[in-house]
Motif scaffolding. Structure first.
Motif, PDB file in Angstrom:
ATOM      1  N   GLY A   1     -12.366  10.038   1.478  1.00  0.00           N
ATOM      2  CA  GLY A   1     -10.945  10.199   1.772  1.00  0.00           C
ATOM      3  C   GLY A   1     -10.078   9.406   0.813  1.00  0.00           C
ATOM      4  O   GLY A   1      -9.078   9.913   0.288  1.00  0.00           O
ATOM      5  N   LEU A   2     -10.456   8.175   0.569  1.00  0.00           N
ATOM      6  CA  LEU A   2      -9.719   7.332  -0.369  1.00  0.00           C
ATOM      7  C   LEU A   2      -9.830   7.891  -1.783  1.00  0.00           C
ATOM      8  O   LEU A   2      -8.861   7.879  -2.549  1.00  0.00           O
ATOM      9  CB  LEU A   2     -10.249   5.902  -0.325  1.00  0.00           C
ATOM     10  N   ARG A   3     -11.002   8.383  -2.129  1.00  0.00           N
ATOM     11  CA  ARG A   3     -11.212   8.952  -3.466  1.00  0.00           C
ATOM     12  C   ARG A   3     -10.229  10.098  -3.729  1.00  0.00           C
ATOM     13  O   ARG A   3      -9.571  10.148  -4.772  1.00  0.00           O
ATOM     14  CB  ARG A   3     -12.656   9.451  -3.572  1.00  0.00           C
ATOM     15  N   MET A   4     -10.095  11.008  -2.770  1.00  0.00           N
ATOM     16  CA  MET A   4      -9.189  12.133  -2.943  1.00  0.00           C
ATOM     17  C   MET A   4      -7.734  11.665  -2.986  1.00  0.00           C
ATOM     18  O   MET A   4      -6.919  12.193  -3.733  1.00  0.00           O
ATOM     19  CB  MET A   4      -9.392  13.149  -1.808  1.00  0.00           C
ATOM     20  N   GLU A   5      -7.415  10.646  -2.178  1.00  0.00           N
ATOM     21  CA  GLU A   5      -6.054  10.110  -2.181  1.00  0.00           C
ATOM     22  C   GLU A   5      -5.721   9.488  -3.539  1.00  0.00           C
ATOM     23  O   GLU A   5      -4.616   9.665  -4.060  1.00  0.00           O
ATOM     24  CB  GLU A   5      -5.904   9.071  -1.065  1.00  0.00           C
ATOM     25  N   LEU A   6      -6.675   8.788  -4.121  1.00  0.00           N
ATOM     26  CA  LEU A   6      -6.445   8.181  -5.438  1.00  0.00           C
ATOM     27  C   LEU A   6      -6.292   9.252  -6.514  1.00  0.00           C
ATOM     28  O   LEU A   6      -5.502   9.082  -7.450  1.00  0.00           O
ATOM     29  CB  LEU A   6      -7.597   7.236  -5.791  1.00  0.00           C
TER      30      LEU A   6
ATOM     31  N   TYR B   1       0.818  -1.217   0.000  1.00  0.00           N
ATOM     32  CA  TYR B   1       0.000   0.000   0.000  1.00  0.00           C
ATOM     33  C   TYR B   1       0.853   1.268   0.000  1.00  0.00           C
ATOM     34  O   TYR B   1       0.365   2.344   0.339  1.00  0.00           O
ATOM     35  CB  TYR B   1      -0.929  -0.007   1.230  1.00  0.00           C
ATOM     36  N   GLU B   2       2.106   1.140  -0.397  1.00  0.00           N
ATOM     37  CA  GLU B   2       2.997   2.297  -0.366  1.00  0.00           C
ATOM     38  C   GLU B   2       2.471   3.439  -1.227  1.00  0.00           C
ATOM     39  O   GLU B   2       2.526   4.606  -0.837  1.00  0.00           O
ATOM     40  CB  GLU B   2       4.395   1.893  -0.848  1.00  0.00           C
ATOM     41  N   LYS B   3       1.931   3.134  -2.407  1.00  0.00           N
ATOM     42  CA  LYS B   3       1.462   4.186  -3.304  1.00  0.00           C
ATOM     43  C   LYS B   3       0.208   4.868  -2.773  1.00  0.00           C
ATOM     44  O   LYS B   3      -0.047   6.025  -3.078  1.00  0.00           O
ATOM     45  CB  LYS B   3       1.214   3.613  -4.698  1.00  0.00           C
ATOM     46  N   LEU B   4      -0.596   4.145  -1.995  1.00  0.00           N
ATOM     47  CA  LEU B   4      -1.795   4.754  -1.419  1.00  0.00           C
ATOM     48  C   LEU B   4      -1.485   5.467  -0.111  1.00  0.00           C
ATOM     49  O   LEU B   4      -2.167   6.412   0.269  1.00  0.00           O
ATOM     50  CB  LEU B   4      -2.870   3.692  -1.182  1.00  0.00           C
TER      51      LEU B   4
ATOM     52  N   ALA C   1      -8.019   2.042  -7.859  1.00  0.00           N
ATOM     53  CA  ALA C   1      -9.194   1.599  -7.087  1.00  0.00           C
ATOM     54  C   ALA C   1      -9.525   0.135  -7.339  1.00  0.00           C
ATOM     55  O   ALA C   1     -10.143  -0.526  -6.497  1.00  0.00           O
ATOM     56  CB  ALA C   1     -10.405   2.464  -7.452  1.00  0.00           C
ATOM     57  N   ARG C   2      -9.092  -0.385  -8.480  1.00  0.00           N
ATOM     58  CA  ARG C   2      -9.474  -1.746  -8.878  1.00  0.00           C
ATOM     59  C   ARG C   2      -9.072  -2.800  -7.850  1.00  0.00           C
ATOM     60  O   ARG C   2      -9.787  -3.785  -7.632  1.00  0.00           O
ATOM     61  CB  ARG C   2      -8.855  -2.071 -10.236  1.00  0.00           C
ATOM     62  N   GLN C   3      -7.923  -2.598  -7.205  1.00  0.00           N
ATOM     63  CA  GLN C   3      -7.459  -3.622  -6.264  1.00  0.00           C
ATOM     64  C   GLN C   3      -8.405  -3.769  -5.080  1.00  0.00           C
ATOM     65  O   GLN C   3      -8.424  -4.806  -4.417  1.00  0.00           O
ATOM     66  CB  GLN C   3      -6.058  -3.278  -5.763  1.00  0.00           C
ATOM     67  N   TYR C   4      -9.213  -2.729  -4.816  1.00  0.00           N
ATOM     68  CA  TYR C   4     -10.173  -2.819  -3.722  1.00  0.00           C
ATOM     69  C   TYR C   4     -11.492  -3.468  -4.161  1.00  0.00           C
ATOM     70  O   TYR C   4     -12.309  -3.844  -3.326  1.00  0.00           O
ATOM     71  CB  TYR C   4     -10.478  -1.419  -3.173  1.00  0.00           C
ATOM     72  N   CYS C   5     -11.717  -3.542  -5.455  1.00  0.00           N
ATOM     73  CA  CYS C   5     -13.003  -4.021  -5.966  1.00  0.00           C
ATOM     74  C   CYS C   5     -12.847  -5.298  -6.796  1.00  0.00           C
ATOM     75  O   CYS C   5     -13.685  -5.585  -7.654  1.00  0.00           O
ATOM     76  CB  CYS C   5     -13.664  -2.954  -6.844  1.00  0.00           C
TER      77      CYS C   5
ATOM     78  N   ILE D   1     -17.078   0.890  -9.323  1.00  0.00           N
ATOM     79  CA  ILE D   1     -15.982   1.700  -8.794  1.00  0.00           C
ATOM     80  C   ILE D   1     -16.497   3.033  -8.267  1.00  0.00           C
ATOM     81  O   ILE D   1     -16.067   3.512  -7.213  1.00  0.00           O
ATOM     82  CB  ILE D   1     -14.902   1.906  -9.871  1.00  0.00           C
ATOM     83  N   GLN D   2     -17.444   3.638  -8.991  1.00  0.00           N
ATOM     84  CA  GLN D   2     -18.026   4.895  -8.521  1.00  0.00           C
ATOM     85  C   GLN D   2     -18.718   4.713  -7.178  1.00  0.00           C
ATOM     86  O   GLN D   2     -18.573   5.538  -6.271  1.00  0.00           O
ATOM     87  CB  GLN D   2     -19.035   5.417  -9.557  1.00  0.00           C
ATOM     88  N   ALA D   3     -19.482   3.630  -7.049  1.00  0.00           N
ATOM     89  CA  ALA D   3     -20.194   3.380  -5.795  1.00  0.00           C
ATOM     90  C   ALA D   3     -19.209   3.133  -4.651  1.00  0.00           C
ATOM     91  O   ALA D   3     -19.413   3.599  -3.525  1.00  0.00           O
ATOM     92  CB  ALA D   3     -21.124   2.183  -5.954  1.00  0.00           C
ATOM     93  N   PHE D   4     -18.133   2.433  -4.955  1.00  0.00           N
ATOM     94  CA  PHE D   4     -17.121   2.146  -3.936  1.00  0.00           C
ATOM     95  C   PHE D   4     -16.466   3.432  -3.450  1.00  0.00           C
ATOM     96  O   PHE D   4     -16.297   3.656  -2.246  1.00  0.00           O
ATOM     97  CB  PHE D   4     -16.077   1.194  -4.509  1.00  0.00           C
ATOM     98  N   LEU D   5     -16.076   4.303  -4.396  1.00  0.00           N
ATOM     99  CA  LEU D   5     -15.398   5.542  -4.024  1.00  0.00           C
ATOM    100  C   LEU D   5     -16.340   6.571  -3.424  1.00  0.00           C
ATOM    101  O   LEU D   5     -15.913   7.433  -2.661  1.00  0.00           O
ATOM    102  CB  LEU D   5     -14.689   6.126  -5.252  1.00  0.00           C
ATOM    103  N   ALA D   6     -17.631   6.483  -3.764  1.00  0.00           N
ATOM    104  CA  ALA D   6     -18.600   7.471  -3.265  1.00  0.00           C
ATOM    105  C   ALA D   6     -18.733   7.408  -1.745  1.00  0.00           C
ATOM    106  O   ALA D   6     -18.962   8.431  -1.097  1.00  0.00           O
ATOM    107  CB  ALA D   6     -19.961   7.246  -3.921  1.00  0.00           C
ATOM    108  N   ILE D   7     -18.583   6.222  -1.169  1.00  0.00           N
ATOM    109  CA  ILE D   7     -18.732   6.079   0.284  1.00  0.00           C
ATOM    110  C   ILE D   7     -17.375   6.160   0.992  1.00  0.00           C
ATOM    111  O   ILE D   7     -17.298   5.979   2.200  1.00  0.00           O
ATOM    112  CB  ILE D   7     -19.431   4.758   0.652  1.00  0.00           C
ATOM    113  N   ARG D   8     -16.324   6.426   0.225  1.00  0.00           N
ATOM    114  CA  ARG D   8     -14.980   6.574   0.798  1.00  0.00           C
ATOM    115  C   ARG D   8     -14.331   7.845   0.243  1.00  0.00           C
ATOM    116  O   ARG D   8     -13.388   7.788  -0.540  1.00  0.00           O
ATOM    117  CB  ARG D   8     -14.120   5.350   0.472  1.00  0.00           C
TER     118      ARG D   8
END
Length: 485
Positions: free
Chosen positions: A415-420, A185-188, A456-460, A406-413
């Motif tokens: 903080g992660l969305r901005m980091e990506l 997770y170094e890149k994230l 984001a793909r690695q999370y989904c 992917i949109q639904a996953f990032l919509a509820i996160r």
């Protein structure tokens, strides 16, 4: 009166060669459940480092004691040789637990690590006592258990690569495991792991019942050693039950620590200016596909154009796969932009071959609006147009469903969305327009959107795999029909 012996300390020698040696393993193996001693960890790492990038099967690996001494900077004596053998023997009795997916169903695979060990019969005590441990007769032959092959051989996706040099000075097997888990997770820059799951990964479910003990003896040790010896560092905090967003299978007090949030996972200051090494692959034996159609001559000329540009990073088979699945203009543009970015100082692209493969085979890049269709044949019958329309419709639905997930996953996160978004800016800065907002870039810039997509793909993975099983068989059938028309 019997003299009391002091505990033995293995004095380290810092003289090492400068060869870049890589450890490469699947994410499933990184996150497996097992507990090794430090010597078992060293033998395991040495074995993995001996696997060639393009090996198709395991071999019997011959580990010379002199190489282990040099790699890990250890004292050259008979006791250390015995430690090495005990580490290998210990691996024979260890069982590793991995999560695997078979026909859409998750299973737990329990497998040994080593299939066998061989030692030379002519290594006499006098060789050990005389410290002639650079002798060619002082070695071990070890072989992996076949069940580990999918997690170490021919890895194509979801795997970790790092330099072995980063773990050579780590004296705790737990610290080595934490390094790998954070390196993923170094890149994230952030990773949260449930406390019980982390302890299970480390094989210490029954140890350090109190979080304070685990923190002081495992996490603090890892934090100090990773900062001192490796290319990353981290901070962390315990996440209490009242702040944990997911339901737990058991009830705990609200102030109980149920997860560990690792953050600020980044390179050490001393390594900021270092240029990451480029892994150059050996050329694979030529197995070019035999052209079956007249139009294949065009692909051959494209191969002759493309392969010399990327021969240091990918095999011939990979380039043929690109030509089969992506438009030539898209391939040219991807190579040009990737190599340009990789040449920049502190480029975020560390694995050029893997990055190129992801970029070129990402359908969203060359499927703007309508997916790219094969060039129409002269005098195509009306039925072929119908098949092509249906194919386009199915493919569009597939892209839309992936996008929705992917949109639904990032919509509820958020903080992660901005980091990506921030990570994507560093990965493809040439595709980001600073005059537009992050969201507008994500909407309008296909290359930027794809960079976010891949992060984001690695999370989904599992959700996207379900969608693929729904759409891919139909698309393949339509392709066969179009080919027969």
């Amino acid at each position: 009166m019997e003299k009391k012996l002091n505990p033995r300390k293995n004095t380290r020698k810092k003289k090492r060669n400068n060869t870049v040696v890589l450890i490469r393993k699947s994410n499933a193996l990184v996150e497996a459940h097992y507990k090794f001693t430090i010597w078992e960890t060293r033998v395991f790492a040495k074995m993995i480092s001996m696997i060639d990038w393009e090996d198709r099967d395991f071999k019997e690996y011959k580990i010379f004691f002199r190489d282990v001494i040099q790699d890990f900077g250890l004292r050259k004596d008979g006791r250390t040789y015995e430690d090495l053998k005990e580490g290998a023997r210990g691996l024979m009795s260890k069982i590793i637990k991995l999560k695997v997916k078979t026909d859409g169903v998750y299973e737990t695979l329990e497998t040994p690590i080593i299939g066998g060990i061989k030692t030379p019969d002519d290594v006499q005590r006098k060789i050990i006592q005389s410290k002639r441990l650079d002798d060619d007769r002082v070695y071990l032959k070890v072989s992996f258990h076949p069940d580990l092959k999918p997690f170490l051989i021919e890895l194509k996706e979801r795997y970790l690569v790092y330099e072995m040099a980063n773990i050579l000075d780590l004296s705790s097997p737990y610290t080595v495991r934490i390094y790998e888990l954070l390196k993923q997770y170094e890149k994230l820059g952030e990773r949260t792991i449930e406390l019980q799951e982390l302890k299970a990964m480390l094989g210490m479910e029954e140890e350090y019942k109190l979080y304070g003990h685990f923190r002081d003896r495992v996490l603090e040790k890892a934090k100090e050693d990773l900062q001192k010896y490796t290319d990353i560092r981290f901070d962390y905090e315990g996440v209490q039950a009242k702040n944990y967003p997911y339901e737990l299978p058991f009830k705990l007090k609200s102030n109980a620590v149920v997860a560990i949030r690792f953050y600020n996972i980044s390179k050490n200051d001393t390594s900021q200016g270092a240029v990451p090494p480029v892994l150059k692959l050996k050329r694979a034996p030529v197995q070019e596909p035999v052209p079956e159609e007249e139009g294949s001559a065009v692909e051959v000329s494209h191969f002759d154009e493309i392969f010399p540009l990327v021969s240091a990073y990918v095999s011939e088979q990979t380039v043929w796969q690109w030509l089969e699945k992506a438009p030539i203009e898209h391939i040219r543009t991807s190579i040009q932009t990737t190599l340009k970015q990789a040449r920049k100082k502190n480029s975020p692209i560390q694995n050029i071959g893997g990055y190129l493969n992801t970029l070129i085979l990402s359908p969203s890049l060359f499927a703007t609006g309508q997916p790219a269709a094969p060039a129409p044949k002269p005098q195509a019958p009306k039925e072929e147009k119908n098949w092509q329309d249906e194919y386009n419709q199915w493919k569009n639905r597939w892209y839309e469903r992936q996008y929705e997930v992917i949109q639904a996953f990032l919509a509820i996160r958020p903080g992660l969305r901005m980091e990506l978004f921030e990570q994507a800016k560093k990965t493809v800065p040439f595709s980001f327009d600073p005059k537009l907002s992050d969201e507008q870039n994500y909407k309008d810039k296909m290359l930027f959107a794809t960079a976010v997509w891949e992060l984001a793909r690695q999370y989904c993975q599992e959700e996207l795999h379900v969608i693929e099983k729904q759409y891919l068989p139909q698309l393949q059938e339509l392709e066969r029909r179009m080919g027969r028309a």
